[in-house]
Write a protein that holds these residues in place. Structure first.
Motif, short mmCIF file in Angstrom:
data_model
loop_
_atom_site.label_atom_id
_atom_site.label_comp_id
_atom_site.label_asym_id
_atom_site.label_seq_id
_atom_site.Cartn_x
_atom_site.Cartn_y
_atom_site.Cartn_z
N PRO A 733 61.18 134.30 98.04
CA PRO A 733 59.85 134.85 97.21
C PRO A 733 60.20 134.92 95.72
N ALA A 734 61.41 134.86 95.16
CA ALA A 734 61.72 134.72 93.73
C ALA A 734 61.43 133.49 93.30
N VAL A 735 62.09 132.68 94.22
CA VAL A 735 61.61 131.04 93.96
C VAL A 735 60.36 130.87 93.87
N ALA A 736 59.44 131.30 94.64
CA ALA A 736 58.29 130.89 94.74
C ALA A 736 57.36 131.63 93.39
N ALA A 737 57.96 132.80 93.06
CA ALA A 737 57.45 133.31 91.96
C ALA A 737 57.67 132.61 90.49
N ALA A 738 58.90 132.00 90.72
CA ALA A 738 59.52 131.18 89.60
C ALA A 738 58.49 129.75 89.58
N ILE A 739 58.44 129.22 90.74
CA ILE A 739 57.50 128.09 90.68
C ILE A 739 56.06 128.31 89.91
N ARG A 740 55.71 129.58 90.40
CA ARG A 740 54.04 129.89 90.08
C ARG A 740 54.34 129.99 88.41
N ALA A 741 55.54 130.52 87.81
CA ALA A 741 55.77 130.94 86.27
C ALA A 741 55.89 129.28 85.79
N ALA A 742 56.59 128.40 86.44
CA ALA A 742 56.64 127.09 85.79
C ALA A 742 55.31 126.11 85.86
N THR A 743 54.62 126.43 86.81
CA THR A 743 53.23 125.61 87.09
C THR A 743 52.01 126.05 86.68
N GLY A 744 51.93 127.39 86.71
CA GLY A 744 50.73 128.17 86.54
C GLY A 744 49.75 127.88 87.93
N LEU A 745 50.45 127.44 88.75
CA LEU A 745 49.81 127.48 90.36
C LEU A 745 50.08 128.64 90.96
N ASP A 746 49.21 129.02 92.17
CA ASP A 746 49.18 130.27 92.70
C ASP A 746 50.45 130.04 93.96
N VAL A 747 50.60 129.20 94.29
CA VAL A 747 51.90 128.66 95.34
C VAL A 747 51.38 130.02 96.47
N THR A 748 50.79 129.54 97.37
CA THR A 748 50.50 130.68 98.53
C THR A 748 51.20 130.31 99.73
N ARG A 749 51.58 129.00 99.87
CA ARG A 749 52.30 128.81 101.10
C ARG A 749 53.73 128.10 101.09
N VAL A 750 54.55 128.69 101.86
CA VAL A 750 56.12 128.12 101.72
C VAL A 750 56.45 127.50 103.15
N PRO A 751 57.34 126.47 103.24
CA PRO A 751 57.85 125.96 102.10
C PRO A 751 56.89 125.37 101.10
N VAL A 752 57.23 125.38 99.87
CA VAL A 752 56.41 124.42 98.87
C VAL A 752 56.52 123.09 99.02
N ARG A 753 55.49 122.32 99.32
CA ARG A 753 55.73 120.95 99.46
C ARG A 753 55.44 120.00 98.18
N PRO A 754 55.90 119.10 97.99
CA PRO A 754 55.80 118.29 96.66
C PRO A 754 54.14 118.22 96.57
N GLN A 755 53.32 117.82 97.49
CA GLN A 755 51.86 117.53 97.39
C GLN A 755 51.35 118.69 97.12
N ASP A 756 51.79 120.12 97.65
CA ASP A 756 51.12 121.30 97.27
C ASP A 756 51.02 121.49 95.58
N LEU A 757 52.04 120.92 95.03
CA LEU A 757 52.01 121.37 93.39
C LEU A 757 51.51 120.00 92.76
N ALA A 758 51.85 118.88 93.00
CA ALA A 758 51.57 117.52 92.50
C ALA A 758 49.96 117.25 92.51
N LEU A 759 49.24 117.61 93.64
CA LEU A 759 48.01 117.03 93.99
C LEU A 759 47.02 118.12 93.51
N ARG A 760 47.57 119.20 92.97
CA ARG A 760 46.64 120.33 92.51
C ARG A 760 46.54 120.45 91.00
N ARG A 761 47.24 119.50 90.45
CA ARG A 761 46.98 119.37 89.01
C ARG A 761 45.87 118.65 88.41
#
Ligand SMILES: Cc1cc2nc3c(=O)[nH]c(=O)nc-3n(C[C@H](O)[C@H](O)[C@H](O)COP(=O)(O)OP(=O)(O)OC[C@H]3O[C@@H](n4cnc5c(N)ncnc54)[C@H](O)[C@@H]3O)c2cc1C
Lengths: 761, 281
Positions: A733-761
């Motif tokens: 959960p700390a890693v998920a929070a850090a990913i949110r902080a880095a990307t501004g995305l809400d990250v509601t699913r783990v494991p975080v997949r590349p497409q979950d971040l890259a395709l939502r920008r």
């Protein structure tokens, strides 16, 4: 319970970083794992498994397998003489599927043959006539769907209500979170050797977490007196919960008895993914309420765990999930509802963190959301709401033990941050690693914090006791030797090291021998799980040491002709302060060996009653993690740079082993956050291999810095809490929070997949 | 099972002829996995590890010839000057153990869509030299690999070497995977800038059944580059990525999605190009 008349030895062995005896051999490849066992004349066992997640079995024809030269036994459901099912909480899982299969990989038959390849071919030759069914694969849908098992589709439904669950705060945040199916991914696949014995019974050497639970389930299915089934521990290559349930135990014993020959079974890596339970996937809905000043007001949550086809330990996992759903925070009001449902997905059960991991992703994401909404610093916001000793959990249980939540948070965040990203960073250390996909300018750094907690040992009234016996004797050289007989499974946690430390410390005996762990000669030690063995097996050994100490003092009192209360024991000697008389252990044992045995029970807990209220937990363990991650948002790739932690350990009895648990647990925690997932497609496992089930490599594991918070736990042997699970709870959960902080995305699913971040920008 | 341990190519070829059911075993890093999973059941093996000729390599005036038996570790060590993108691709492969065993010939013969040497070899229009006891033929890589793990290598034939043109100019290989090391590529791109010919070559991996050349992207960027100072406008870089993605024909599977693979190829192709330039204008 360390009595004042036992003094610590100089250079106390408890609290020292004593190195484990199996460390060197394991590093050098000399340690005998269960898969290394060999016996003359042994056969090789092999399991036939269902290729379908749901199907009717119209017929099984084993004759083609029996016709293959070298095949010595073929068995299926009809060959199980006793109970046709097994299970930890309730026996709802068939030893072999007979008329219906409920998950991809469910055993249907097994063979034993002279050669592993013959066994493989024979298993493949068995003709099974399946009629595939539409699999039920969505847990929420399963709750109200037609039952796929006589016991129904809802394993357990629990509601926790406290205070006024309709209370509304000034600030309300809501979210839905999802956790994928993690695997324990232990390195040593399931393996065991079953040997028929002359008395008509069977000896099984197996890698397991709980010898006596295995024995009892095997005996039931063999329709045999449990004393005729002797289960001994073979070298275990990791467990993490995945060896708590029976895998090949019953099959191997049946094959050995049927063929009259020793039978070895070793799962390949692919089969291992079908051979044990996994971590429950979770879907969670949360609504958090807080006051303007940052005080939590209410938590509402609904949690659905996918238990897969059979019960395993789902009932206990969902109980943990709801009990810890709000996180280690003070709350006057809460309503948490949880279900564990049956589906045609692979069965889920115990895995490190056991229900507390899943909900931590939910409550910690919500805490960050609330902090943001309130304009507060997320750490300060947490500190304002942390549980403390004598506070009430949402189950109404008042925390009587230590609860250094504030301390673990402060410790986690007080470690120095890593050097900032700059142009000197090596490309391979950026997200994408060896693939060299990112330049510094492509990378954003983020920092996140999470806190979690969990109970130690079994809960809700379960009496998971441990039995230990120690014999004190003189060696042929005339030196005192302590032989410890205990059925505790050493699964890599370092219990063998600790057991010797305790005996050395309390009895002052240098030579401590641990008898091989087995069921034949001693009662149950309970499972090596739930972070419980330091407390339970450690406690049992401590108690027996005290019994032996009393006997030694009695003997000495006789020899010195004084009351034993005048005597103290130190460094393996009994002395009388007033007269400076001493008697050595050697001379005390000259009168004959001493032996003591004890069945150690922890303080009673209660079942959860109305509204999920009750003192269900023995003791609580807390940890906080701060994660620093680098993210390449365009590619959605992540590298965890650093994880720092504060962990409530009670007392570190062997600091290097505690650190080992922390580092390994964090690796497993971040694995779930960024890569580890069993991918399912309509119930079928798509990635049963280490090619595609990814676990962290050296390039993925971050720098770890840990602070151990040592506040001795009242009632705990030596004041020590368990340490195995907390590192795996809030690190992800700390890693998920850090990913949110880095990307501004809400990250509601783990494991975080590349497409979950890259395709939502 | 018959095991032949030849020391020369011709011994290896006669062993193949003598035992038609035999299969070639180089580093075994694909071969043995398939055996373990029961997907391959060879009647015999011809082991290539002792065939020193297969490890030869030669950097000539116009061409580089790399023996099929060259391991990844050797590629990393010996080719980083002349074929830096091949060395980079080799460095992404597996773990040190895999790189010590796995070979270029095995990667080409396996012809996996995720074979990490293949995008660069495709970009370079590599030629594969096949030998048998009867003949020697030279086949362009794009004719050799005909689909997912299928090639035109015939019975009794083996890959002796791979020949690529020697090109001066920057070259880069980028590979995307869900883990930071030891991971199967879910998209990869190789870019080679030919300063003499003033053209860019670009090969893509894991985004189609065979390695793909991004020809339209190549043409566009070759036009857009200011060859005097090796610079290009930012917009051209982005267009380069988009055209590379258009060339891709990815699938969705348990490793990733088609959409993500397209996105990833666009990003890494553009980045490989960016790294190859001295300046983005
Ligand atoms: C853990 C692991 C990680 C891996 N990671 C990667 C990775 O990151 N990237 C990647 O691309 N691959 C990876 N691979 C796959 C593999 O390492 C490569 O494809 C490697 O190049 C295969 O070469 P080899 O020498 O081991 O071939 P082998 O396994 O010996 O043979 C492979 C095939 O090629 C044939 N063959 C071998 N040599 C010749 C020849 N000279 N002529 C004709 N046919 C021949 C064999 O008959 C066989 O069919 C990985 C494999 C493993 C086990």
């Amino acid at each position: 319970m360390v009595s004042p008349s036992v003094m610590r030895r100089r250079g106390s062995h408890l609290g020292a970083s004593v190195l484990r005896p199996d460390g060197g051999p394991k590093a050098k490849g000399e340690f005998a794992f269960s898969s290394d066992m060999w016996m003359d004349g042994m056969l090789w066992g092999r399991t036939l498994r269902s290729p379908y997640p749901a199907a009717l079995i119209k017929g099984i024809d084993v004759s083609p397998a029996l016709a293959i030269p070298g095949v010595r036994a073929v068995i299926s459901a009809q060959d199980v003489p006793g109970r046709k099912t097994f299970g930890l909480e309730r026996a709802d899982q068939p030893v072999f599927a007979s008329d219906v299969v409920r998950y991809h990989g469910e055993p249907v038959a097994a063979v034993a043959a002279d050669h592993p390849d013959t066994a493989r071919r024979a298993a493949a030759a068995i003709r099974v006539d399946y009629e595939p069914l539409e699999p039920l694969v969505v847990a929420e849908a399963a709750i109200n769907a037609p039952a796929i098992h006589p016991d129904g589709n809802v394993f357990r439904h629990i509601v926790i209500r406290t205070g006024d669950p309709t209370a509304v705060g000034d600030v309300v945040v809501e979210g839905t979170y999802e956790v994928g199916m993690q695997d324990q991914a232990f390195m040593g696949p399931e393996s065991g050797l079953a040997v028929p014995s002359l008395d008509g019974g069977v000896d099984l050497y197996v890698a397991t977490q709980w010898l006596h639970a295995d024995r009892d389930q095997i005996a039931e299915s063999l329709a045999m007196d449990p004393r005729m089934v002797r289960v001994s521990l073979a070298g275990v290559g990791g467990a993490f919960g995945g060896r708590e349930d029976v895998s090949l135990q019953i099959h191997a014993c049946l094959l050995a008895l049927r063929s009259g020959r020793p039978v070895k079974m070793v799962y390949g890596r692919d089969e291992s993914f079908f051979g044990h339970v996994h971590r429950h996937p979770a879907k969670m809905w949360y609504r958090h309420h807080a006051n303007r000043d940052g005080e939590l007001v209410n938590v509402e949550a609904r949690i659905v765990l996918d238990g897969g086809a059979y019960l395993s330990s789902s009932n206990a996992v969902i109980s943990n999930a709801v009990c810890f759903a709000a996180g280690p925070y003070r709350l006057a009001n809460a309503k948490v509802e949880g279900w564990a449902a049956r589906t045609n997905n692979p069965p889920c059960g115990a895995m490190r963190g056991f229900g507390a991991v899943q909900v931590c992703y939910g409550h910690e994401a919500q805490m960050d959301k609330l902090a943001a909404e309130l304009g507060m610093d997320p750490v300060q916001f947490r500190l304002k709401n942390v549980l403390r000793r004598n506070d009430k959990m949402i189950t109404g249980q008042v925390i009587k033990g230590t609860a250094p939540v504030e301390e673990v948070i402060r410790a986690a965040v007080s470690h120095p941050l890593p050097v900032p990203l700059d142009s000197s960073a090596e490309m391979m250390s950026l997200p994408g690693g060896a693939g060299m996909t990112a330049d510094i300018s492509d990378v954003r750094r983020g920092v996140g914090v999470a806190v979690g907690f969990k109970n130690l040992a079994y809960s809700e009234g379960y009496d998971d006791f441990t039995t230990a016996r120690i014999r004190l004797d003189l060696s042929p050289q005339g030196e005192p030797v302590a032989t410890v007989v205990i059925a505790t499974a050493e699964v890599g946690q370092g219990f063998v090291t600790l057991a010797s430390q305790i005996v050395r410390d309390l009895l002052g005996v240098d030579q401590v021998v641990l008898a091989p762990a087995g069921t034949e000669d001693i009662g149950s030690a309970g499972s090596s799980s739930a972070s419980r063995q330091t407390w339970m097996s450690g406690g049992a050994i401590e108690h027996v040491c005290m019994m032996l100490r009393d006997s030694l003092l009695e003997r000495a009192a006789g020899e010195l002709d004084c009351p034993s209360s005048d005597l103290i024991m130190r460094d393996g000697e009994v002395s009388r302060e007033s007269t400076a008389q001493r008697v050595s252990m050697t001379s005390l044992l000259a009168a004959g060996p001493l032996q003591a045995e004890h069945e150690f029970h922890h303080a009673k807990t209660q079942p959860l009653g109305v509204d999920g209220q009750g003192d269900a937990m023995l003791s609580l363990m807390f940890a906080a993690h701060r994660a620093v991650v680098d993210v390449d948002p365009d590619l959605g790739l992540v590298r965890v740079v650093q994880v720092t932690t504060g962990q409530d350990v009670g007392k570190a009895l062997n600091p290097v082993q505690v650190t080992g648990q922390i580092e390994g647990g964090i690796a497993q925690g971040i694995g779930l956050a960024v890569m580890e997932e069993i991918v399912l497609d309509e119930g079928r496992v798509r990635n049963p291999s280490f090619t595609d089930y990814l676990i962290p490599t050296a390039l993925d594991v971050p720098e770890v810095a840990a602070t151990l918070i040592e506040e001795p736990e009242p009632g705990a042997p030596f004041g020590a809490k368990g340490v195995g699970e907390p590192p795996t709870i809030s690190s992800g959960p700390a890693v998920a929070a850090a990913i949110r902080a880095a990307t501004g995305l809400d990250v509601t699913r783990v494991p975080v997949r590349p497409q979950d971040l890259a395709l939502r920008r | 099972m018959r095991v032949a341990r030849p020391r020369t190519i011709s011994e290896a070829l006669s062993a193949l002829d003598d035992n038609p059911g035999s299969q070639l075993l180089a580093g075994g890093t694909d071969f043995c996995v398939e055996v373990n999973y029961g997907h391959r059941r060879p009647e015999g093996v011809v082991c290539l590890r002792r065939v020193a000729e297969l490890r030869d390599f030669e950097v000539g005036e116009g061409k580089v010839r790399i023996g099929a038996g060259t391991t990844y570790t050797e590629m990393v060590k010996r080719l980083s000057g002349v074929l830096p993108a091949l060395a980079a691709a080799a460095r992404t492969v597996g773990s040190p153990q895999i790189r010590n065993a796995g070979t270029l010939g095995g990667n080409v013969a396996t012809a996996s869509p995720a074979g990490d040497t293949l995008p660069l070899l495709a970009a370079l229009d590599a030629e594969v030299v096949l030998v048998s006891s009867k003949a020697r033929r030279v086949v362009p890589l794009n004719e050799l690999i005909t689909g997912v793990k299928t090639t035109t290598i015939g019975p009794g034939e083996m890959v002796a070497e791979v020949v690529v043109p020697r090109i001066s100019g920057p070259q880069h290989f980028l590979k995307v995977g869900t883990r930071n090391a030891m991971v199967i590529s879910i998209a990869s791109a190789a870019v080679v800038v030919d300063l003499q010919a003033q053209v860019v070559r670009c090969g893509l991996g894991s985004v189609g059944p065979v390695p793909i050349r991004a020809s339209r992207a190549e043409e566009m960027i070759s036009e857009a580059i200011d060859w005097d100072d090796l610079s290009a406008p930012r917009a051209a870089l982005e267009r380069f990525g988009d055209l590379a993605a258009e060339a891709a024909r990815p699938i969705t599977d348990h490793r990733s999605t088609a959409d993500y693979r397209k996105r990833a190829v666009a990003v890494i192709a553009a980045r490989a190009m960016r790294r190859s330039l001295t300046r983005v204008t």
